[in-house]
Scaffold this motif. Structure first.
Motif: not given
Length: 853
Positions: A223-228
């Motif tokens: 998963s994206c570590h910025i927006c999830g």
């Protein structure tokens, strides 16, 4: 040495299983670059099927290796970047430190580098692959080699949407019907043949919201570590018997396709047909002070002065980057924007620089939406490779000199339309400071009634003693004594960007005060601050928008005209040109728009349209412009960018003559003349000084004629084009025509409408392989490089008729005009005039008739 003694152990033994894991560690990290699938070398698959790691492990433990496969050439053996010995600790970080390992490897090679005679190991391996592939298709065949035929038939597969299974079936049928045919027997073997030649691309998963790439330290994240957001496509709940199969094969939500630059640059120097031409800019360029090539321009010279170590090696590559979005579906009913990033090599001579086969696609950014300012996230792999090519370079074999040298490369500038200018540079091209050249001193004004910004104030570019500077009544009601704005240098830009963060690694903030919206990723390049011209204003789109404004205003085309009731209210609000203000009718219920000097009557519009309708142009100069003209309605619409180029250069001045007053005709003629001079292939530097004065006065004349709503940002940009020619060279190297043609080719590759980027990537590789064949192999393969052009100079006849034949007889005047045209355009006659300084009576008479026409 790679250990192989375990291969002889029993498959059920622990030593054999440990050996298989050791082999898979090597095969799935070829040269420290992690692979998703490899060719399975088991006794059943025989290096013919691409499988994931778990499947390959099961096959090798149950079926063993294919007999005779002792050198693992398909799985990384002899790779210069491979070192997975048992004493190494890289097993836990083989993917996380890809770029660090690549950088260190190239750095170690550079320490022992320099120029030395003979082949390097990479060249030896490459030429061996070429020799192995350059075999007869069948005994006695001279037309095709095995490789060229395979690639041609593979191109048909991509262009016509054949499935992998149907392609394999066709190969099997050909092999069965002609046993002597030397071709692969399956789709997978065909694909591996192309990969072995270094023509491949990498898939990098991306966040569906364009926040990050799943690579390097985040290569295994889900998963994206910025927006999830999830990395994978999330399927709805399904039955239990199907759920496990769906989870076993995860599909990424968004995939960036990256075409590595380094191997493609190295291949160019290994071909005798291209290695010499890459030194043209230093060895064969004319040095008479005129601008014919970017190497003649000031930006190239300034860069060489600041980086003499780079300039002293003439084989170092100078690159330009172009990018634009396009709809791959050829229909306006579907909204989709795919963004290819294309690199242009400026070492080539002018006739080869902008050819499609010499342009390298580096990135294919997926849709369906434009990446916007977050395009920097997708540019990361290219920037990392450009850093390597600048800091340490890469050892490359030059066949033309039989030398191995350390190849380096630099990015000179970007080429894009104005909206993409903002995406790549970080400077907003909308609002108060829309002009990146005028920057903080942009002369702009918000029009209250038209509800748009206008960009006038071109008197600042006139000479300080010019009479128009004090003439307030003819312009905006105020005198103008300011000096022309200066360009921002790198020190000032970096100072402006001190408190503005990068897009990479954090969520992009769309709302930001000021003209700077982000710090562009190009500033990570060590030499970017030394480039005199970093981003180009595209002349093609500038011409198209100006042509739209002029034709739309003259013909009063709804939606295109700039003179309307709101524009007249803006004049009234500014308190200028009272004779053009709206006037009330006699009954006082309505208002009427007074006629302006540029307004045309219905008959004058008909004359204007008839000129464009009946014009006859040379073959290939433009499309059929007459189809875009509606004489009865007085409309011109649907023409393309190149049609606008021809109209602005050659047709507008003919159509407008005699139907408008001189105060309208003269500035339009001056504008057309400016663009004709600007777009010349060879330009004298002194001419640019004249053009700068000319365009400033022309735009000031426009300000005295047209309403403020006419002056959008595209009408203002020509004021800076002459200086960009001074910095970057002729516009033919820095406009978007070649990119638009390139996008047209990419559109034709789409066959799977659910995966347009995948179709484009696969077909592009095949087309690249065709170019490879025409360069490296002796067989005759039809490509853009060797096929006859539409109007070839090599044909035995000078010309050919277009359409049906028709005999006509010329009257006396037409005959004299034709005769005069031939005399004025005949080299032999011109030579006679220069050497003898005599003109006979016949020539004088024809000259008189020709000029009178």
């Amino acid at each position: 040495m790679i250990k192989k003694d375990w291969v002889e152990l029993p498959p059920h033994s622990q030593g054999y299983k440990d050996g298989v894991n050791y082999f898979l560690d090597i095969a799935f990290t070829k040269g420290k670059v992690e692979e998703e699938e490899i060719l399975c070398p088991c006794a059943v698959c025989c290096n013919d099927s691409w499988e994931v790691r778990d499947v390959v492990y099961d096959h090798l433990c149950s079926k063993g290796f294919v007999k005779g496969y002792t050198e693992w050439i398909y799985h990384g053996e002899d790779e210069s970047l491979m070192d997975l010995d048992g004493d190494s600790d890289d097993e836990t970080s083989s993917h996380d430190d890809i770029d660090g390992l690549l950088f260190e490897t190239f750095k170690d090679a550079a320490k022992g580098g320099g120029v030395h005679e003979g082949l390097n190991e990479d060249a030896k391996k490459f030429y061996k692959l070429v020799d192995d592939a350059n075999q007869e298709l069948y005994p006695g065949c001279e037309k095709f080699s095995s490789l060229s035929f395979t690639i041609r038939i593979y191109l048909l597969k991509c262009l016509h949407g054949w499935s992998n299974a149907s392609f394999t079936a066709l190969l099997e049928l050909l092999k069965e019907a002609m046993p002597d045919l030397n071709i692969p027997v399956s789709f997978n073997k065909t694909k591996s043949m192309i990969k072995d030649l270094g023509l491949d691309y990498k898939k990098i998963d991306a966040c569906p919201n364009n926040c990050m790439l799943f690579w390097k330290d985040h290569g295994k994240d889900d998963s994206c570590h910025i927006c999830g957001a999830s990395r994978w496509i999330e399927y709805p709940e399904v039955a239990n018997d199907l759920e496990e199969s769906i989870k076993a094969h995860k599909v990424p939500a968004k995939v960036l396709r990256y075409f590595p630059l380094i191997p493609r640059l190295k291949r160019l120097f290994m071909c005798s047909k291209t290695a010499d031409t890459l030194r043209w800019h230093a060895e064969h360029r004319s040095r008479d002070g005129k601008l014919r090539h970017p190497a003649d321009a000031q930006a190239w010279k300034d860069f060489d002065a600041k980086h003499s170590d780079f300039a002293c090696e003439t084989r170092n590559i100078r690159l330009g980057l172009a990018s634009d979005g396009f709809n791959p579906f050829r229909t306006m009913s579907l909204s989709h924007s795919t963004w290819p990033v294309v690199l242009t090599i400026y070492n080539y001579p002018p006739n080869l620089c902008m050819k499609a086969e010499n342009c390298l696609m580096s990135l294919l950014i997926p849709g369906p939406k434009s990446p916007g300012n977050e395009i920097d996230v997708f540019l990361q792999p290219l920037i990392e490779e450009l850093k390597i090519l600048w800091d340490v370079g890469v050892e490359t074999y030059d066949i033309s000199k039989n030398q191995s040298f350390q190849l380096r490369a630099s990015l000179m500038w970007t080429v894009n339309d104005f909206p993409a200018y903002a995406m790549l540079s970080g400077w907003s091209t909308k609002g108060k400071f829309a002009c990146p050249a005028c920057n903080h001193n942009t002369s702009s004004r918000y029009l209250k009634h038209s509800r748009k910004m206008c960009y006038m104030g071109h008197r600042v570019f006139l000479d300080s003693n010019h009479s128009w500077r004090s003439n307030s009544s003819s312009f905006d009601g105020k005198p103008e004594y300011r000096s022309a704005p200066s360009l921002l240098d790198s020190t000032m830009v970096l100072k402006d960007l001190e408190n503005i963060p990068d897009v990479v690694g954090q969520k992009y903030q769309k709302k930001r005060d000021g003209p700077w919206k982000k710090k562009s990723i190009f500033w990570q390049l060590p030499y970017w601050k030394d480039n005199s011209l970093r981003h180009n204003v595209d002349v093609m789109h500038t011409e198209k928008n100006i042509c739209d404004n002029i034709i739309g205003t003259l013909l009063e085309i709804e939606g295109k005209k700039k003179d309307h009731a709101k524009a007249r209210l803006d004049l009234q609000h500014m308190g200028i040109r009272k004779n053009l203000h709206l006037k009330a009718t006699s009954d006082g219920k309505k208002t009427q728009i007074p006629k302006a000097c540029f307004s045309l009557t219905k008959q004058e519009k008909s004359i204007f349209c008839n000129v464009l309708k009946t014009v006859k142009l040379p073959d290939g100069l433009a499309s059929n412009i007459s189809r875009c003209v509606q004489v009865n309605e007085g409309k011109v619409s649907g023409y393309k960018s190149h049609d606008a180029h021809i109209i602005l250069h050659y047709l507008l001045q003919v159509a407008i003559r005699g139907i408008s007053p001189n105060q309208v005709i003269i500035p339009l003629l001056r504008l057309c003349s400016f663009f004709r001079c600007l777009c010349q292939k060879v330009i004298d530097v002194k001419t640019l000084d004249y053009l700068e004065v000319e365009i400033a006065e022309t735009l000031c004349q426009f300000e005295r004629i047209f309403p403020p709503s006419f002056f959008d940002i595209m009408v203002h940009l020509p004021i800076h084009l002459a200086n960009e020619v001074r910095l970057g060279g002729p516009v033919q190297f820095r406009w978007m025509y070649y990119m638009e043609r390139y996008l047209g080719d990419l559109k034709s590759f789409v066959r799977n409408r659910s995966r347009p980027e995948g179709s484009i990537a696969e077909a592009y590789l095949v087309k690249e392989s065709l170019t490879f064949c025409s360069r490296y192999l002796s067989s005759a393969v039809d490509t853009r490089m060797n096929r006859m052009t539409r109007n070839s100079d090599d044909t035995p006849t000078i010309g050919h008729p277009i359409g049906g034949k028709k005999l006509i007889s010329l009257d006396h005047k037409s005959l004299n005009q034709a005769h005069g045209y031939i005399l004025f355009n005949c080299d032999e006659v011109q030579e006679y005039i220069r050497h003898n300084h005599l003109l006979d009576t016949t020539f004088h008479s024809h000259n008189k008739f020709f000029l009178s026409y």
